[in-house]
Design an enzyme around this catalytic site. Sequence first.
Site, PDB file in Angstrom:
ATOM      1  N   ASP A  33      51.060  50.004  35.328  1.00  0.00           N
ATOM      2  CA  ASP A  33      51.122  50.817  36.542  1.00  0.00           C
ATOM      3  C   ASP A  33      52.061  50.235  37.585  1.00  0.00           C
ATOM      4  OD1 ASP A  33      49.288  48.740  37.019  1.00  0.00           O
ATOM      5  OD2 ASP A  33      47.966  49.985  38.253  1.00  0.00           O
ATOM      6  N   GLY A 121      36.360  44.037  35.429  1.00  0.00           N
ATOM      7  CA  GLY A 121      37.535  44.793  35.021  1.00  0.00           C
ATOM      8  C   GLY A 121      37.311  46.289  35.058  1.00  0.00           C
ATOM      9  N   LEU A 122      36.321  46.742  35.839  1.00  0.00           N
ATOM     10  CA  LEU A 122      35.970  48.164  35.909  1.00  0.00           C
ATOM     11  C   LEU A 122      36.242  48.744  37.288  1.00  0.00           C
ATOM     12  CD1 LEU A 122      32.634  47.957  33.880  1.00  0.00           C
ATOM     13  CD2 LEU A 122      34.919  48.574  33.039  1.00  0.00           C
ATOM     14  N   SER A 125      36.472  47.234  43.128  1.00  0.00           N
ATOM     15  CA  SER A 125      37.173  47.168  44.414  1.00  0.00           C
ATOM     16  C   SER A 125      37.759  48.520  44.795  1.00  0.00           C
ATOM     17  CB  SER A 125      38.264  46.105  44.381  1.00  0.00           C
ATOM     18  OG  SER A 125      39.211  46.380  43.366  1.00  0.00           O
ATOM     19  N   GLU A 157      44.910  47.058  49.713  1.00  0.00           N
ATOM     20  CA  GLU A 157      44.675  45.949  48.792  1.00  0.00           C
ATOM     21  C   GLU A 157      45.884  45.022  48.730  1.00  0.00           C
ATOM     22  OE1 GLU A 157      42.628  45.091  44.462  1.00  0.00           O
ATOM     23  OE2 GLU A 157      42.367  47.013  45.468  1.00  0.00           O
ATOM     24  N   ASP A 169      44.022  52.201  39.706  1.00  0.00           N
ATOM     25  CA  ASP A 169      42.589  52.145  39.985  1.00  0.00           C
ATOM     26  C   ASP A 169      42.197  53.076  41.122  1.00  0.00           C
ATOM     27  OD1 ASP A 169      42.518  50.278  37.990  1.00  0.00           O
ATOM     28  OD2 ASP A 169      42.276  48.557  39.330  1.00  0.00           O
TER      29      ASP A 169
END
Length: 379
Positions: A33, A121-122, A125, A157, A169
């Site tokens: 990404d 890893g899901l 945040s 972020e 994300d």
Amino acid sequence: MNPEAGFRAVYGRAPDGVWSAPGRVNLIGEHTDYNDGLVLPTALSRRTRVAAAARPDGLLRLHSARADGGVVTLERDELVPGRVRGWAAYPAGVVWALRAAGLAVGGADLHVESDVPQGAGLSSSAALEIATALAVTGVHGLAPEPAELARLARHAEHAFVGVPCGIMDQTAAARCRAGHALHLDTRDLTVRHLPFDPAAHGLRLLVVDVRVRRALADGAYAARRAACEAGARALGVRALRDVALAQLPDALSALPAELRPVVRHVVTENERVARVAALLAAGDLRAAGPPLTAGHASLRDDFAVSCPELDLAVDTARAAGALGARMTGGGFGGSAIALVDEERAEAVERAVGSAFASAGFRAPAVFAVTAGKGAGRDG
């Protein structure tokens, strides 16, 4: 979770509303990404919920059911990059980014509850960021487009928290649809919603949280991103997205040896995303197993972001009959996924648990994925 009751217990009044956003699992497309590439996440049914109420005095008060330390109170002039640490930096950064973009968001009280695993890893945040963005804009009567919220949350972020993440994300949290995977082109931010219902194919997608927690701000993630950018500069392209698979051999021969593995991963991973997206569109989810496994090998060997626990989860799942398996998320810990026949799911889970016990690792947490909905108002 009962965020309304939690809000009342903390602040002594009722919230104006509750907003939520999901965690995500990425089917394929890791570390693409931030290279203008392709990704294919799906939302989890697990969510972060934010109960919120507006304040007239400009104060931002933050409370999390997960965190110790009580309410974090921030004056307007404290919303400066580098001033807020810990979990509160994520919602504080979102408010900072919204205000910097000219959105008229004033003070607010926020109470956060979540069942998205942290550090797995899901994307806990991004779920927090998007739920916060919806809550803060919602209590002040604003309704920015989901794509704009994702952009501002990513900016928060980057600039406030200090993690140079891509936009996958936040976009997944804001824009996924129930029963679908989100095919996102991170260059132009166009999306396609592709059917994703493993149960309809007699399959399950298992998440194996290996219980190894990693912090993407620790430098390793930033180092991988810097290597990708160096590879693009060396090849004279805007981003590694611009290197076609057919051009890869020539591109690798033109690069210093230390940059070849990361470039090879990104280019081949984009091709794997395109392949799996085509399979989903054709209704052939079962055939997606081999590209998932190939993606793990690339992340392990070329991008070097796996760890012994992730490798064991992937190898054991495959040996127990999984059609395909790979690590998911940024790496260095977190979770793996395994695509398995429904009748083999329990055997795969048992095999992984046994393998971890034999290796002396912490017991993993395993659960099946149901493709959930994107962010929105709950009440």
